[in-house]
Design an enzyme around this catalytic site. Structure first.
Site, PDB file in Angstrom:
ATOM      1  N   GLY A 116       1.722  -6.514   3.755  1.00  0.00           N
ATOM      2  CA  GLY A 116       2.351  -6.361   2.452  1.00  0.00           C
ATOM      3  C   GLY A 116       1.698  -7.148   1.335  1.00  0.00           C
ATOM      4  O   GLY A 116       2.207  -7.178   0.220  1.00  0.00           O
ATOM      5  N   GLU A 139      -0.216  -8.757   9.451  1.00  0.00           N
ATOM      6  CA  GLU A 139      -0.785  -7.403   9.558  1.00  0.00           C
ATOM      7  C   GLU A 139      -1.218  -6.868   8.186  1.00  0.00           C
ATOM      8  O   GLU A 139      -0.637  -5.924   7.657  1.00  0.00           O
ATOM      9  CB  GLU A 139       0.254  -6.439  10.134  1.00  0.00           C
ATOM     10  CG  GLU A 139       0.764  -6.812  11.515  1.00  0.00           C
ATOM     11  CD  GLU A 139       1.988  -6.000  11.906  1.00  0.00           C
ATOM     12  OE1 GLU A 139       2.146  -5.736  13.111  1.00  0.00           O
ATOM     13  OE2 GLU A 139       2.781  -5.631  11.008  1.00  0.00           O
ATOM     14  N   PRO A 140      -2.227  -7.457   7.588  1.00  0.00           N
ATOM     15  CA  PRO A 140      -2.693  -6.940   6.299  1.00  0.00           C
ATOM     16  C   PRO A 140      -3.401  -5.599   6.455  1.00  0.00           C
ATOM     17  O   PRO A 140      -4.191  -5.407   7.369  1.00  0.00           O
ATOM     18  CB  PRO A 140      -3.681  -8.012   5.825  1.00  0.00           C
ATOM     19  CG  PRO A 140      -4.172  -8.647   7.081  1.00  0.00           C
ATOM     20  CD  PRO A 140      -3.029  -8.598   8.051  1.00  0.00           C
ATOM     21  N   ARG A 196      -3.618  -3.047   3.160  1.00  0.00           N
ATOM     22  CA  ARG A 196      -4.088  -2.831   1.803  1.00  0.00           C
ATOM     23  C   ARG A 196      -5.066  -3.900   1.332  1.00  0.00           C
ATOM     24  O   ARG A 196      -6.085  -3.614   0.705  1.00  0.00           O
ATOM     25  CB  ARG A 196      -2.870  -2.825   0.866  1.00  0.00           C
ATOM     26  CG  ARG A 196      -3.106  -2.558  -0.573  1.00  0.00           C
ATOM     27  CD  ARG A 196      -1.870  -2.877  -1.383  1.00  0.00           C
ATOM     28  NE  ARG A 196      -0.677  -2.287  -0.824  1.00  0.00           N
ATOM     29  CZ  ARG A 196      -0.253  -1.052  -1.096  1.00  0.00           C
ATOM     30  NH1 ARG A 196      -0.936  -0.302  -1.932  1.00  0.00           N
ATOM     31  NH2 ARG A 196       0.847  -0.569  -0.561  1.00  0.00           N
ATOM     32  N   ARG A 224      -0.205   8.193  -4.457  1.00  0.00           N
ATOM     33  CA  ARG A 224       0.545   6.999  -4.834  1.00  0.00           C
ATOM     34  C   ARG A 224       1.076   7.013  -6.264  1.00  0.00           C
ATOM     35  O   ARG A 224       2.229   6.623  -6.508  1.00  0.00           O
ATOM     36  CB  ARG A 224      -0.276   5.725  -4.566  1.00  0.00           C
ATOM     37  CG  ARG A 224      -0.640   5.500  -3.112  1.00  0.00           C
ATOM     38  CD  ARG A 224      -1.219   4.093  -2.881  1.00  0.00           C
ATOM     39  NE  ARG A 224      -0.267   3.060  -3.261  1.00  0.00           N
ATOM     40  CZ  ARG A 224      -0.404   2.304  -4.353  1.00  0.00           C
ATOM     41  NH1 ARG A 224      -1.437   2.445  -5.155  1.00  0.00           N
ATOM     42  NH2 ARG A 224       0.499   1.377  -4.651  1.00  0.00           N
ATOM     43  N   TYR A 281       4.890   6.744  -6.015  1.00  0.00           N
ATOM     44  CA  TYR A 281       5.410   5.399  -6.296  1.00  0.00           C
ATOM     45  C   TYR A 281       5.237   5.001  -7.749  1.00  0.00           C
ATOM     46  O   TYR A 281       5.450   3.825  -8.078  1.00  0.00           O
ATOM     47  CB  TYR A 281       4.657   4.352  -5.457  1.00  0.00           C
ATOM     48  CG  TYR A 281       4.556   4.598  -3.976  1.00  0.00           C
ATOM     49  CD1 TYR A 281       3.317   4.627  -3.349  1.00  0.00           C
ATOM     50  CD2 TYR A 281       5.680   4.771  -3.192  1.00  0.00           C
ATOM     51  CE1 TYR A 281       3.199   4.833  -1.985  1.00  0.00           C
ATOM     52  CE2 TYR A 281       5.575   4.979  -1.830  1.00  0.00           C
ATOM     53  CZ  TYR A 281       4.332   5.003  -1.235  1.00  0.00           C
ATOM     54  OH  TYR A 281       4.218   5.200   0.125  1.00  0.00           O
ATOM     55  N   CYS A 291      -1.273  22.137  -9.377  1.00  0.00           N
ATOM     56  CA  CYS A 291      -0.251  22.838 -10.162  1.00  0.00           C
ATOM     57  C   CYS A 291       1.058  22.053 -10.076  1.00  0.00           C
ATOM     58  O   CYS A 291       2.013  22.488  -9.423  1.00  0.00           O
ATOM     59  CB  CYS A 291      -0.086  24.241  -9.572  1.00  0.00           C
ATOM     60  SG  CYS A 291      -0.092  25.464 -10.852  1.00  0.00           S
ATOM     61  N   GLU A 292       1.040  20.859 -10.689  1.00  0.00           N
ATOM     62  CA  GLU A 292       2.164  19.934 -10.548  1.00  0.00           C
ATOM     63  C   GLU A 292       2.154  18.979 -11.716  1.00  0.00           C
ATOM     64  O   GLU A 292       1.152  18.292 -11.918  1.00  0.00           O
ATOM     65  CB  GLU A 292       1.950  19.154  -9.233  1.00  0.00           C
ATOM     66  CG  GLU A 292       3.091  18.386  -8.699  1.00  0.00           C
ATOM     67  CD  GLU A 292       4.091  19.296  -7.976  1.00  0.00           C
ATOM     68  OE1 GLU A 292       3.652  20.340  -7.431  1.00  0.00           O
ATOM     69  OE2 GLU A 292       5.272  18.974  -8.012  1.00  0.00           O
ATOM     70  N   TYR A 321      -3.781   3.717   1.428  1.00  0.00           N
ATOM     71  CA  TYR A 321      -2.689   4.665   1.226  1.00  0.00           C
ATOM     72  C   TYR A 321      -3.054   5.760   0.227  1.00  0.00           C
ATOM     73  O   TYR A 321      -2.193   6.268  -0.496  1.00  0.00           O
ATOM     74  CB  TYR A 321      -1.413   3.919   0.809  1.00  0.00           C
ATOM     75  CG  TYR A 321      -1.048   2.833   1.765  1.00  0.00           C
ATOM     76  CD1 TYR A 321      -1.234   1.498   1.443  1.00  0.00           C
ATOM     77  CD2 TYR A 321      -0.572   3.142   3.038  1.00  0.00           C
ATOM     78  CE1 TYR A 321      -0.949   0.484   2.343  1.00  0.00           C
ATOM     79  CE2 TYR A 321      -0.279   2.144   3.959  1.00  0.00           C
ATOM     80  CZ  TYR A 321      -0.468   0.826   3.610  1.00  0.00           C
ATOM     81  OH  TYR A 321      -0.187  -0.179   4.520  1.00  0.00           O
TER      82      TYR A 321
HETATM   83  C1  LIG Z   1       4.889  -2.816  10.016  1.00  0.00           C
HETATM   84  C2  LIG Z   1       3.859  -2.858   8.951  1.00  0.00           C
HETATM   85  N1  LIG Z   1       2.887  -3.768   9.046  1.00  0.00           N
HETATM   86  C3  LIG Z   1       1.907  -3.836   8.126  1.00  0.00           C
HETATM   87  C4  LIG Z   1       1.867  -2.982   7.054  1.00  0.00           C
HETATM   88  C5  LIG Z   1       0.728  -3.094   6.086  1.00  0.00           C
HETATM   89  O1  LIG Z   1       1.119  -3.320   4.810  1.00  0.00           O
HETATM   90  P1  LIG Z   1       0.013  -3.574   3.713  1.00  0.00           P
HETATM   91  O2  LIG Z   1      -0.980  -2.483   3.825  1.00  0.00           O
HETATM   92  O3  LIG Z   1       0.726  -3.557   2.436  1.00  0.00           O
HETATM   93  O4  LIG Z   1      -0.605  -4.905   4.017  1.00  0.00           O
HETATM   94  C6  LIG Z   1       2.875  -2.012   6.897  1.00  0.00           C
HETATM   95  C7  LIG Z   1       2.886  -1.121   5.727  1.00  0.00           C
HETATM   96  O5  LIG Z   1       3.709  -0.361   5.456  1.00  0.00           O
HETATM   97  C8  LIG Z   1       3.891  -1.945   7.875  1.00  0.00           C
HETATM   98  O6  LIG Z   1       4.859  -1.021   7.800  1.00  0.00           O
END
Ligand SMILES: Cc1ncc(COP(=O)(O)O)c(C=O)c1O
Length: 466
Positions: free
Chosen positions: A277, A319-320, A322, A363, A367, A394-395, A424
C-alpha cells in the site's frame, strides 16, 4: 498551409478550472525526477529517451500505445526495499504487474512474491520462481487453486474465510501435507486513500474482522487443525498510502489480537505481515515515503506495539507492489486528435485524444486517479495549454490524464509519455471496444525487448468461436 493548432487559439484567461496543485509550468519540457525513472532523459533535439533510446524509435519498433519499463529502475526499487527491510521479508505484490520476466527479476533481487490467483501462481512457477518464497492471497481461492498452491509448496497461504480453512484441511489431508498459513485480519482502519481501495474498514470483503472475535476464532480454528501450520497474521490496509499513521493503528490492533491469542492458547504467533500500500508520486503534488523512511517508522510502530502487548520476537513482512513497478514504467501514446471544447462561462478545455485509454489504464476512470504527462517526441517552446488526455473508447469517462499542461502546439502524430504507469494499469487492462492490449517492453543498457508482446486481433478472435 501550416497547420494552425486549435490548442493555440485557447485564451489563457478562458482556461477551465484545474486542481490547485497543478501549477502552470515554466518549462513544459522539464523532467521532474520525482516522477520519471532515472533512465528517462531528453536528447539534444528535445526528444525523450529511455536508457539512451528515443521513445520515437522505441514506438517505431514496438508500436503505439506501449508500456516501457526501465529495468534498472525496477530492480533498484526492489533492491531498495530489500536493503531497507533487510531483517524483514519483502514480497513483491504481483497484482500490480506480473509476467515471467518480472518474476525472474524479483527472484534475482531476492524478494518473495505475493500472488492472488491460480494463474498468477502459474506465471510465477513457469518463471521458475521458488514456491517457498510465494505468498498465496485471494478472498475466494478455489479448490483447484488451493490444490495448485499446496502441491507446488507455496511458502504461505493467506486464509481469508472459514470456507477456505475447510477446503485447505480437506486438501492437506488428501495430499498428506501441512499447509502453512497466515490468517488475514481486518483491523477496521480507514486508510488515507480513495475509499474504493481502502480495504481494512469493516464493510469490505477481505479477511476476518477483529470485531466480534472473528479473527481470534479463525486463529484458534487454524491452530487446532492437524492439517494446518499456523504461522501468524496478515493485515493489509489499502493502497497508495503516504502516511504511516494508518499502519500504526493496524499494527496495534493486529498485535492485540495476537496477544489475545497467546493469552487464550499459550502460543506465541511467529509472523506478522503488514501488507503493502506504499504510495508513489503520480503528480508533482505527491511526496511518497522512501523504503528507508518506511522501515524506520514501521519498525518503531511494531516495536512499540510489541512492547505494549509483551509479544515475543516476530518475523515481519511487507508486500509492496506499486512502489516497485509503478515508477519504473512509462506509457507512451500517439496523439490522434486535438480539440478545443467550449465550456460554460466561456471557459475552454483542450481534449487531446490518444490511441489508448481506459482499456490499458482503467485507474483514472475507476478511481479518479491522477496522472501527469509530457510531450515525448520533441521539446516545444509553445505556451502551455490546459489539456485533458483522453482515450479512444466510446465512453465519456475514458480519461487518462484529467488535467495537465501540454504545449499549445500539440498535434496529431505527437507522442505523449505518462510516468508512473507501471502499477494496476497493464495488469488491469481489458479489451473494451475490442482494443488489443499493448506490449510491455523492458529497456536496459544493452537492449529493448518485449516482456509482453502486443496482443493481436487474431489473439482476440482465437476466443471467438464464430
Ligand atoms: C494483500 C495485498 N498485499 C499487497 C498489495 C499491494 O499493494 P500496493 O501495490 O499498493 O503496494 C495489495 C494491493 O491491493 C494487497 O491487496
Amino acid at each position: 498551409m501550416p497547420h494552425t493548432h486549435v490548442a493555440g487559439s485557447i485564451h489563457a484567461d478562458a482556461m477551465a478550472s484545474r486542481p490547485t496543485w497543478l501549477v502552470r509550468p515554466d518549462d513544459l519540457n522539464w523532467l521532474n525526477p520525482a516522477l520519471w525513472p532515472a533512465g528517462v532523459e531528453r536528447a539534444g533535439d528535445g526528444a525523450m529517451t529511455l536508457v539512451g533510446r528515443p521513445l520515437t524509435e522505441l514506438t517505431e519498433q514496438f508500436g503505439s500505445p506501449a508500456y516501457f519499463v526501465d529495468e534498472a529502475e525496477f530492480r533498484a526499487r526492489a533492491r531498495a526495499f530489500a536493503q531497507a527491510f533487510d531483517d524483514w521479508d519483502v514480497y513483491y505484490a504481483g497484482k500490480a504487474f506480473l509476467c515471467r520476466g518480472v518474476a525472474r527479476w524479483i527472484d534475482q533481487e531476492g524478494l518473495g512474491l505475493d500472488v492472488c490467483s491460480g494463474n498468477e501462481l502459474m506465471v510465477a512457477l513457469r518463471a521458475g520462481f521458488p514456491p517457498h518464497r510465494i505468498g498465496f492471497h485471494g478472498n475466494n481461492k478455489s479448490l483447484a487453486e488451493l490444490r495448485l498452491g499446496l502441491e507446488a509448496g507455496v511458502g504461505h497461504v493467506i486464509v481469508d474465510s472459514l470456507d477456505e480453512i475447510e477446503r485447505i484441511e480437506a486438501l492437506a489431508q488428501e495430499l498428506d501435507v501441512k499447509a502453512k498459513v497466515l490468517v488475514r485480519v481486518t483491523t477496521g482502519v480507514e486508510a488515507h486513500t480513495h475509499e474504493y481501495i481502502a480495504t481494512a474498514h469493516e464493510d469490505q470483503k477481505f479477511g476476518f474482522s477483529i470485531l466480534g472475535g472473528h479473527a481470534l476464532m479463525a486463529l484458534v480454528r487454524c491452530q487446532t487443525s492437524p492439517w494446518i501450520d499456523l504461522a501468524g497474521v496478515h493485515s493489509h490496509i489499502g493502497s497508495q498510502i503516504f502516511e504511516t499513521d494508518a499502519f500504526q493503528v493496524a499494527a496495534q490492533r493486529t498485535m492485540r489480537v495476537m496477544a489475545q491469542f497467546r493469552d487464550a492458547t499459550g502460543t506465541n504467533l511467529a509472523e506478522l505481515n503488514l501488507g503493502g500500500g506504499f504510495g508513489i508520486a503520480y503528480t508533482a503534488d505527491d511526496t511518497p515515503p522512501t523504503p528507508a523512511g518506511l522501515k524506520d517508522s514501521l519498525s518503531l510502530i511494531v516495536e512499540r506495539a510489541r512492547a505494549d502487548y509483551d509479544l515475543g520476537q516476530l518475523r515481519l513482512a511487507i508486500e509492496p507492489g506499486r512502489a516497485i513497478c509503478g515508477p519504473a514504467m512509462v506509457a507512451v501514446y500517439t496523439v490522434g486528435t486535438v480539440k478545443v471544447v467550449e465550456l460554460d462561462g466561456g471557459a475552454q478545455r483542450v481534449y487531446v485524444a490518444v490511441d489508448g485509454g481506459m482499456s490499458d489504464n482503467i485507474r483514472p476512470a475507476l478511481y479518479a486517479a491522477e496522472y501527469s504527462a509530457l510531450l515525448a517526441n520533441r521539446a516545444s517552446s509553445a505556451p502551455p495549454a490546459l489539456c485533458r488526455v483522453v482515450g479512444k473508447h466510446c465512453e465519456g469517462g475514458d480519461i487518462l490524464v484529467r488535467d495537465v499542461f501540454l504545449p499549445a502546439d500539440i498535434a496529431p502524430g505527437d507522442l505523449i509519455a505518462v510516468p508512473a504507469a507501471g502499477a494496476y494499469a497493464r495488469s488491469m487492462a481489458s479489451n473494451y471496444n475490442y482494443l488489443a492490449r499493448p506490449p510491455v517492453v523492458a529497456v536496459d543498457a544493452e537492449r529493448a525487448y518485449p516482456l509482453l508482446r502486443r496482443e493481436t486481433l487474431d489473439d482476440l478472435l482465437a476466443l471467438d468461436l464464430g
